[in-house]
Design an enzyme around this catalytic site. Structure first.
Site, PDB file in Angstrom:
ATOM      1  N   SER A  15       0.566  -1.506  -0.248  1.00 45.24           N
ATOM      2  CA  SER A  15       0.157  -0.298  -0.368  1.00 45.24           C
ATOM      3  C   SER A  15       0.444   1.258   0.050  1.00 45.24           C
ATOM      4  CB  SER A  15      -0.965   0.195   1.783  1.00 45.24           C
ATOM      5  OG  SER A  15      -1.668   1.629   0.758  1.00 45.24           O
ATOM      6  N   SER A  17      -0.947   4.254   1.191  1.00 43.48           N
ATOM      7  CA  SER A  17      -1.878   5.165   1.595  1.00 43.48           C
ATOM      8  C   SER A  17      -0.516   5.552   2.666  1.00 43.48           C
ATOM      9  CB  SER A  17      -2.574   4.392   2.028  1.00 43.48           C
ATOM     10  OG  SER A  17      -3.374   4.008   0.482  1.00 43.48           O
ATOM     11  N   LYS A  66     -13.470  -3.945   1.250  1.00 47.54           N
ATOM     12  CA  LYS A  66     -14.957  -2.428   1.230  1.00 47.54           C
ATOM     13  C   LYS A  66     -15.700  -2.832   1.508  1.00 47.54           C
ATOM     14  CE  LYS A  66     -11.624  -0.476  -2.104  1.00 47.54           C
ATOM     15  NZ  LYS A  66     -11.286   0.087  -2.981  1.00 47.54           N
ATOM     16  N   GLU A  78     -24.313   9.408  -0.112  1.00 45.58           N
ATOM     17  CA  GLU A  78     -24.766   8.331  -1.268  1.00 45.58           C
ATOM     18  C   GLU A  78     -23.805   8.234  -1.566  1.00 45.58           C
ATOM     19  OE1 GLU A  78     -26.074  11.379  -4.096  1.00 45.58           O
ATOM     20  OE2 GLU A  78     -27.247   9.712  -5.142  1.00 45.58           O
ATOM     21  N   ASN A  87     -14.717   2.833   1.271  1.00 38.66           N
ATOM     22  CA  ASN A  87     -13.229   2.415   0.945  1.00 38.66           C
ATOM     23  C   ASN A  87     -12.638   3.760   1.999  1.00 38.66           C
ATOM     24  OD1 ASN A  87     -13.070   5.860  -0.280  1.00 38.66           O
ATOM     25  ND2 ASN A  87     -11.546   4.954  -1.564  1.00 38.66           N
ATOM     26  N   ASP A 102     -14.040   6.771  -4.288  1.00 37.29           N
ATOM     27  CA  ASP A 102     -12.765   5.921  -5.813  1.00 37.29           C
ATOM     28  C   ASP A 102     -13.084   6.148  -6.575  1.00 37.29           C
ATOM     29  OD1 ASP A 102     -11.055   4.601  -4.371  1.00 37.29           O
ATOM     30  OD2 ASP A 102     -12.598   2.398  -4.562  1.00 37.29           O
ATOM     31  N   ALA A 128     -17.670  -5.039 -14.904  1.00 35.54           N
ATOM     32  CA  ALA A 128     -18.442  -4.208 -14.165  1.00 35.54           C
ATOM     33  C   ALA A 128     -18.222  -5.178 -12.398  1.00 35.54           C
ATOM     34  CB  ALA A 128     -19.458  -4.785 -15.246  1.00 35.54           C
ATOM     35  N   ARG A 152     -17.415  -8.835 -19.683  1.00 38.88           N
ATOM     36  CA  ARG A 152     -17.262 -10.677 -19.464  1.00 38.88           C
ATOM     37  C   ARG A 152     -18.104 -10.834 -19.737  1.00 38.88           C
ATOM     38  NH1 ARG A 152     -12.447 -13.129 -17.537  1.00 38.88           N
ATOM     39  NH2 ARG A 152     -13.044 -12.846 -15.374  1.00 38.88           N
ATOM     40  N   THR A 153     -18.808 -10.706 -17.897  1.00 44.39           N
ATOM     41  CA  THR A 153     -20.152 -11.564 -18.019  1.00 44.39           C
ATOM     42  C   THR A 153     -20.879 -10.754 -17.977  1.00 44.39           C
ATOM     43  OG1 THR A 153     -18.619 -12.910 -15.968  1.00 44.39           O
ATOM     44  CG2 THR A 153     -21.289 -12.295 -15.679  1.00 44.39           C
TER      45      THR A 153
HETATM   46  P1  NDP Z   1     -12.651  -6.618  -9.368  1.00 48.85           P
HETATM   47  O1  NDP Z   1     -12.575  -8.257  -9.292  1.00 48.85           O
HETATM   48  O2  NDP Z   1     -14.048  -6.518  -8.475  1.00 48.85           O
HETATM   49  O3  NDP Z   1     -13.742  -6.848 -10.950  1.00 48.85           O
HETATM   50  C1  NDP Z   1     -13.033  -7.570 -11.828  1.00 48.85           C
HETATM   51  C2  NDP Z   1     -13.804  -7.451 -13.539  1.00 48.85           C
HETATM   52  O4  NDP Z   1     -12.985  -7.251 -14.331  1.00 48.85           O
HETATM   53  C3  NDP Z   1     -14.402  -7.836 -13.469  1.00 48.85           C
HETATM   54  O5  NDP Z   1     -15.585  -7.515 -14.566  1.00 48.85           O
HETATM   55  C4  NDP Z   1     -14.474  -9.034 -14.806  1.00 48.85           C
HETATM   56  O6  NDP Z   1     -15.439  -9.371 -15.466  1.00 48.85           O
HETATM   57  C5  NDP Z   1     -12.987  -7.996 -15.455  1.00 48.85           C
HETATM   58  N1  NDP Z   1     -11.926  -8.922 -15.987  1.00 48.85           N
HETATM   59  C6  NDP Z   1     -11.353  -9.706 -15.405  1.00 48.85           C
HETATM   60  N2  NDP Z   1     -10.073 -10.366 -16.071  1.00 48.85           N
HETATM   61  C7  NDP Z   1     -10.871 -10.061 -17.494  1.00 48.85           C
HETATM   62  C8  NDP Z   1     -10.374 -10.279 -18.751  1.00 48.85           C
HETATM   63  N3  NDP Z   1      -8.890 -10.986 -18.874  1.00 48.85           N
HETATM   64  N4  NDP Z   1     -10.986 -10.139 -20.022  1.00 48.85           N
HETATM   65  C9  NDP Z   1     -12.487  -9.184 -19.381  1.00 48.85           C
HETATM   66  N5  NDP Z   1     -12.390  -8.714 -18.082  1.00 48.85           N
HETATM   67  C10 NDP Z   1     -11.646  -9.441 -17.390  1.00 48.85           C
HETATM   68  O7  NDP Z   1     -12.518  -5.978  -9.351  1.00 48.85           O
HETATM   69  P2  NDP Z   1     -12.174  -4.477  -8.723  1.00 48.85           P
HETATM   70  O8  NDP Z   1     -13.121  -3.837 -10.324  1.00 48.85           O
HETATM   71  O9  NDP Z   1     -11.887  -4.160  -7.200  1.00 48.85           O
HETATM   72  O10 NDP Z   1     -10.081  -3.293  -9.428  1.00 48.85           O
HETATM   73  C11 NDP Z   1     -10.309  -3.329 -11.089  1.00 48.85           C
HETATM   74  C12 NDP Z   1      -9.453  -2.425 -11.632  1.00 48.85           C
HETATM   75  O11 NDP Z   1      -9.316  -1.304 -11.070  1.00 48.85           O
HETATM   76  C13 NDP Z   1      -8.463  -3.230 -10.871  1.00 48.85           C
HETATM   77  O12 NDP Z   1      -7.025  -3.685 -11.404  1.00 48.85           O
HETATM   78  C14 NDP Z   1      -7.520  -2.941  -9.700  1.00 48.85           C
HETATM   79  O13 NDP Z   1      -5.785  -2.733  -9.486  1.00 48.85           O
HETATM   80  C15 NDP Z   1      -8.257  -0.939  -9.907  1.00 48.85           C
HETATM   81  N6  NDP Z   1      -8.132  -0.012  -9.002  1.00 48.85           N
HETATM   82  C16 NDP Z   1      -7.519   0.891  -8.992  1.00 48.85           C
HETATM   83  C17 NDP Z   1      -7.744   1.690  -7.737  1.00 48.85           C
HETATM   84  C18 NDP Z   1      -6.781   2.287  -8.258  1.00 48.85           C
HETATM   85  O14 NDP Z   1      -7.237   4.087  -6.826  1.00 48.85           O
HETATM   86  N7  NDP Z   1      -6.377   3.270  -8.792  1.00 48.85           N
HETATM   87  C19 NDP Z   1      -8.980   1.665  -6.905  1.00 48.85           C
HETATM   88  C20 NDP Z   1      -9.071   0.392  -7.030  1.00 48.85           C
HETATM   89  C21 NDP Z   1      -9.133  -0.779  -8.483  1.00 48.85           C
HETATM   90  P3  NDP Z   1     -15.764 -10.722 -14.841  1.00 48.85           P
HETATM   91  O15 NDP Z   1     -16.704 -10.039 -14.222  1.00 48.85           O
HETATM   92  O16 NDP Z   1     -16.489 -11.098 -16.149  1.00 48.85           O
HETATM   93  O17 NDP Z   1     -15.092 -11.627 -14.083  1.00 48.85           O
END
Ligand code: NDP
Length: 275
Positions: A15, A17, A66, A78, A87, A102, A128, A152-153
Site C-alpha cells: 500500500s 497510502s 470494502k 450517497e 473505501n 474511488d 463491472a 465479460r460476464t
Molecule cells: P473486481 O475483481 O471487482 O472486478 C474485476 C473485473 O475485471 C470484472 O468485471 C471482471 O469481469 C473483469 N475482468 C477480469 N479479467 C478480465 C479479462 N481477462 N478480460 C475481461 N475482463 C476481465 O476488481 P476491481 O473492480 O476491484 O478492480 C478493477 C481494477 O481497478 C484493478 O486493476 C484494480 O487494481 C484497479 N483499481 C484501482 C484503483 C486506483 O485507485 N487506481 C482503486 C480500485 C481498483 P467478470 O465480471 O467477467 O469476471
C-alpha cells in the site's frame, strides 16, 4: 497525542497510502500518525473495533475489505450507498460514517489533472466489478452523451445498468457486440483487473479510433496490454490509476481534516513511466 489514521487491507505491504497521507500531513502541517494494518481475513470488525478503542479518527479500506466496511458503517454517504462499498471511514463519537471516494478520484484525475472533458462525450468503460460500479454515478454526473459499459460476464453489467437506470445515458454491451457499437469513443477506461495478470480484455481493435484518452485503473504496471493497444491505435493521452489513487486519498484527507492537499507533485513522484 497525534490523531490516528490507517489503511486496512490483506495483504497490505504494497500500500502507498501511508506514504501518501504522511506526505499530505507534512505538506499541510497536520499533526497525525498514519499506519498500515494487515486485517485478519475473517476478523475485520474486531480489528477495527480495536483500532477505534485505541482512539482512531479514520480508516482507509482496500481489498478485500470494502464490503466489510460497508456493513460496519452505521451511516453511509450517497456515493458509498451507490457504490455498494466503502473505501473510507470516519469515526465521530458513536458515528461510523462510510464514504467511497474511488469514483470521484477517478473523475478528478481525468477531468482536472488530465484536462479531458467528459461532458457531452462518448465514454466506454470496461468491467463491472467494484471499481466500475463505484465510478458509474460520478461518471454519469459528468453528463457524457453516452456511457457504454462492457463486461465479460454480461449479466453483471446488465444488473448494474438496471440499478443505475434513470441516472443517465448508460448502455450495456458484450465485447463481441462492441465492434458494431464502435462509432468512436472519446474516453476509454479499463476498470477490469485484466492488467494485473498481464491480460488484455477482448476488445475489437476499432474502439480506440479517435479516442482522446485511454485510462487504465491499475497502476504501477507501466505500459499494460490495454495501454499498449491504445498507443498502437494512435491514442495520444495514456494514463494509469496512480492519479486516481492520490486523488481519492486527497478527498479522504479533506473529509477528515477539513483541508485539501495539492496532489500534482505526489502524482508525478509516484508515476511509473508508461514505456
Ligand atoms: P473486481 O475483481 O471487482 O472486478 C474485476 C473485473 O475485471 C470484472 O468485471 C471482471 O469481469 C473483469 N475482468 C477480469 N479479467 C478480465 C479479462 N481477462 N478480460 C475481461 N475482463 C476481465 O476488481 P476491481 O473492480 O476491484 O478492480 C478493477 C481494477 O481497478 C484493478 O486493476 C484494480 O487494481 C484497479 N483499481 C484501482 C484503483 C486506483 O485507485 N487506481 C482503486 C480500485 C481498483 P467478470 O465480471 O467477467 O469476471
Amino acid at each position: 497525542m497525534s490523531d490516528r489514521y490507517a489503511v486496512i487491507g490483506n495483504p497490505i505491504g504494497f500500500s502507498k497510502s501511508p506514504l501518501i497521507h504522511g506526505t499530505f500531513a507534512n505538506m499541510t502541517g497536520q499533526d497525525l500518525v498514519y499506519e498500515a494494518i494487515e486485517g485478519p481475513l475473517n476478523g475485520f470488525g474486531e480489528r477495527v473495533d480495536q483500532f477505534r478503542t485505541d482512539g482512531a479518527k479514520g480508516l482507509n479500506i482496500t481489498a478485500p475489505f470494502k464490503l466489510d466496511a460497508f456493513d460496519y458503517a452505521n451511516e453511509l454517504s450517497e456515493s458509498a450507498e451507490r457504490a455498494g462499498a466503502v473505501n473510507c471511514l470516519k469515526f465521530v463519537g458513536d458515528r461510523i460514517i462510510g464514504e467511497n471516494f474511488d469514483g470521484i478520484g477517478l473523475v478528478r484525475d481525468i477531468t482536472v489533472n488530465l484536462g479531458v472533458k467528459m461532458a457531452g462525450r462518448r465514454v466506454l468503460m470496461l468491467g463491472a466489478g467494484g471499481a466500475a460500479r463505484g465510478a458509474l454515478l460520478p461518471f454519469l454526473r459528468q453528463e457524457p452523451s453516452e456511457l457504454v459499459l462492457v463486461n465479460r460476464t454480461l449479466s453483471k453489467a446488465v444488473a448494474l445498468a438496471e440499478e443505475f437506470a434513470g441516472c443517465g445515458p448508460l448502455i450495456v454491451s458484450g465485447y463481441a457486440e462492441l465492434a458494431d457499437l464502435a462509432e468512436g469513443y472519446d474516453v476509454v477506461v479499463n476498470a477490469t483487473s485484466a492488467s494485473l495478470r498481464g491480460e488484455m480484455p477482448p476488445l475489437p481493435g476499432n474502439v480506440f479510433r479517435g479516442a482522446e484518452l485511454a485510462y487504465e485503473l491499475a497502476y504501477g504496471k507501466g505500459l499494460t496490454p490495454f495501454l499498449q493497444a491504445a498507443r498502437g491505435e494512435g491514442v495520444a493521452k495514456l494514463a494509469d490509476g496512480v492519479g486516481m489513487l492520490v486523488e481519492q486519498a486527497a478527498e479522504a484527507f479533506a473529509w477528515w481534516r477539513g483541508l485539501r492537499p495539492s496532489t500534482a507533485q505526489l502524482i508525478a513522484e509516484l508515476t511509473v513511466p508508461l514505456s
